[in-house]
Design an enzyme around this catalytic site. Structure first.
Site, PDB file in Angstrom:
ATOM      1  CG  ASP A 268      43.545  38.420  52.703  1.00 18.51           C
ATOM      2  OD1 ASP A 268      43.784  37.217  53.213  1.00 18.51           O
ATOM      3  OD2 ASP A 268      42.420  38.632  51.941  1.00 18.51           O
TER       4      ASP A 268
ATOM      5  CG  ASP B  62      45.010  40.733  49.798  1.00 17.68           C
ATOM      6  OD1 ASP B  62      45.483  40.322  48.543  1.00 17.68           O
ATOM      7  OD2 ASP B  62      43.768  40.671  50.148  1.00 17.68           O
TER       8      ASP B  62
ATOM      9  CG  ASP C 205      40.695  44.092  49.478  1.00 19.21           C
ATOM     10  OD1 ASP C 205      41.035  44.658  48.574  1.00 19.21           O
ATOM     11  OD2 ASP C 205      41.066  42.868  49.508  1.00 19.21           O
TER      12      ASP C 205
ATOM     13  NE  ARG D 125      42.691  42.045  41.841  1.00 15.98           N
ATOM     14  CZ  ARG D 125      42.104  40.969  42.801  1.00 15.98           C
ATOM     15  NH1 ARG D 125      42.164  41.238  43.958  1.00 15.98           N
ATOM     16  NH2 ARG D 125      41.953  39.683  42.298  1.00 15.98           N
TER      17      ARG D 125
END
Length: 481
Positions: free
Chosen positions: A216, A240, A244, A296
């Site tokens: 990603d 990205d 994560d 986010r």
């Protein structure tokens, strides 16, 4: 007999995967059984550190005390000989990632070469050679380095990257991947301009390399892993996410970092329907979410997320979002809303109707709202669920300036003491001189612009096999005479 066959098949699949036994994270994530007790302990340590700082200042009348009130920093920075006692850092984590040992009790490894020319057969002295080793290693840097990765930097378990004393930048293809491993500490490095890479072979251990599809472009990708601590890093400008954590990852602390110049900052959870992420537990503490961030911070699916004593000085859409009924415990943060009158809300429930999210446990306690910011809490019986967490009052956001003043990579004079490394596989003895390549600084123009799906075919195959076995086990068996 069928059950035995299924167990054998699953074991066989795991044996062909790197660290295959860690696949159990998908169904047995190993989360802490009492998350409120972990929250309680975080507050206790913060309150104790601030109390010690006040007491020392009052007794010594010394405003320059090394004590900051930040329990992570106070744990190691007050030691004047910290540079020669580096592994003490492994005892300083708080929250759900507190059990991350990293390379504690292992040898020191000195990165002497900033190149990354071969992802299958990395040269001794490079960072890639260090992180794939089977043994615990405490990885250090004797000089400033910009390491331009050719492919994902796939870690093995029990590793610490310790960038204290040098200005270390990790950029380029794929950046850091923590997949089906445990016990990793990443401390005091810059991670930025990470872009997709893959469609080639990459080594993950001395005995294994395999084909990787397109990544990603995350800064740090945590995939099916546990006991991870990311501290005092500066992250920005990846294709990205900056960090994560998905596919059953748990036991994670993200602390003292500085985030800036990015859209989708942090994703916690693979999908709303991925049940193993219900065991995800993450502590997000003492971070500074800085300029030019969009959304986010984090975006949560399932799990228990403790967001405590962070500074939010910018978002364009929202700060904390979620779906799939995560528990979000926001305590002692300072949220500064943007000028946009339509983006004042800290929280955002994504792809979910009001009637569905009203029962989710999202709580704000001791937060300070600035410039019209507001937090929409939810959940029935929240007082009961959080009763243990409140037995120690979260430190007021009035102390945020003190707690986050050193967020990101450390850079003052006392941190530029390199210390000594007297042990390690490449700590001398003819390994050659330090190699640091010259070249221009890494810029936005050097990053790629494509974004593809993550490498998931192995996981999909495993889950398919597991479901097949479970379904088959419910079929009637013929009786044997």
């Amino acid at each position: 007999m069928l059950q035995i066959t299924c167990i054998f098949l699953l074991s066989l699949v795991g044996s062909f995967l790197p660290l295959g036994t860690a696949m159990l994270n998908l169904t047995l994530p190993g989360q802490h059984p009492h998350p409120e007790a972990v929250v309680h302990e975080v507050h206790r340590k913060v309150n104790a550190s601030i109390a010690r700082r006040k007491m020392l200042q009052e007794s010594m009348k010394d405003e320059s005390s090394c004590l900051t009130g930040n329990p992570v920093d106070d744990c190691w920075k007050c030691d004047p000989n910290w540079a020669n006692n580096r592994q003490r850092l492994a005892d300083c984590a708080i929250g759900f990632g507190q059990y991350a040992k990293g390379g504690k009790d292992g040898k020191f490894y000195i990165v002497t070469d900033d190149s990354d020319d071969d992802a299958v057969n990395p040269k001794p002295g490079t960072l890639r050679y260090a992180v794939i080793q089977d043994e615990p290693l405490w990885i250090v840097f004797p000089s400033n380095m910009m390491i331009k990765l050719s492919q994902e930097l796939i870690f093995n378990s029990y590793k610490t990257i310790d960038g204290r004393g040098a200005d270390v930048h990790i950029v380029g293809g794929g950046c850091i991947t923590l997949q089906y491993i445990s016990n990793v500490i990443i401390h005091n490095v810059h991670i930025h301009h990470c872009h997709p890479s893959g469609n080639t072979n990459v080594r993950s251990s001395p005995a294994h390399y395999g084909y990787r599809t397109e990544s990603d472009g995350d800064g740090i990708s945590i995939f099916g892993s546990k006991d991870i601590w990311i501290d005092h890093c500066t992250l920005s400008r990846c294709k990205d996410g900056l960090i994560d954590a998905v596919m059953g990852s748990t036991g994670i602390t993200i602390s003292n970092n500085f985030f800036s110049h990015h859209n989708e900052v942090m994703l916690l959870g693979h999908s709303d329907d991925y049940l193993p992420d219900s065991g995800m537990q993450v502590t997000i503490a003492f971070n500074h979410f800085g300029e030019k961030l969009v959304q986010r911070m984090p975006r949560c699916r399932r799990g228990y997320i403790h967001v405590v004593n962070n500074e939010y000085t910018h978002w364009e859409m929202y700060a904390i979002g979620g779906s799939g009924n995560p528990t979000i415990n926001s305590q002692g943060n300072r949220y500064m809303a943007p000028v946009n009158p339509y983006a004042k809300e800290v929280t955002k429930r994504l792809d979910t109707g009001d009637g569905e999210w009203r029962d989710w446990n999202w709580r704000s306690e001791g937060d300070i709202m600035v410039n019209g910011a507001f937090f929409v809490a939810s959940g029935e019986g929240v007082e009961v669920k959080y009763e243990k967490a409140y037995s120690v009052e979260p430190k007021s956001a009035d102390h945020i300036d003190l707690l986050i003043m050193n967020a990101g990579v450390l850079g003052n004079a006392r941190d530029n003491n390199l210390g000594m490394w007297s042990r390690g596989p490449n700590s001398g003895g003819g390994e050659g001189e330090i190699t640091v390549s010259d070249g221009p600084e890494y810029t936005d123009d050097m990053s790629l612009t494509t974004r593809l799906l993550p490498p998931s075919y192995i996981v999909s195959s495993f889950i398919g096999l597991l479901l097949l076995c479970l379904l088959s086990s419910n079929m009637p068996l013929t009786n044997e005479e």
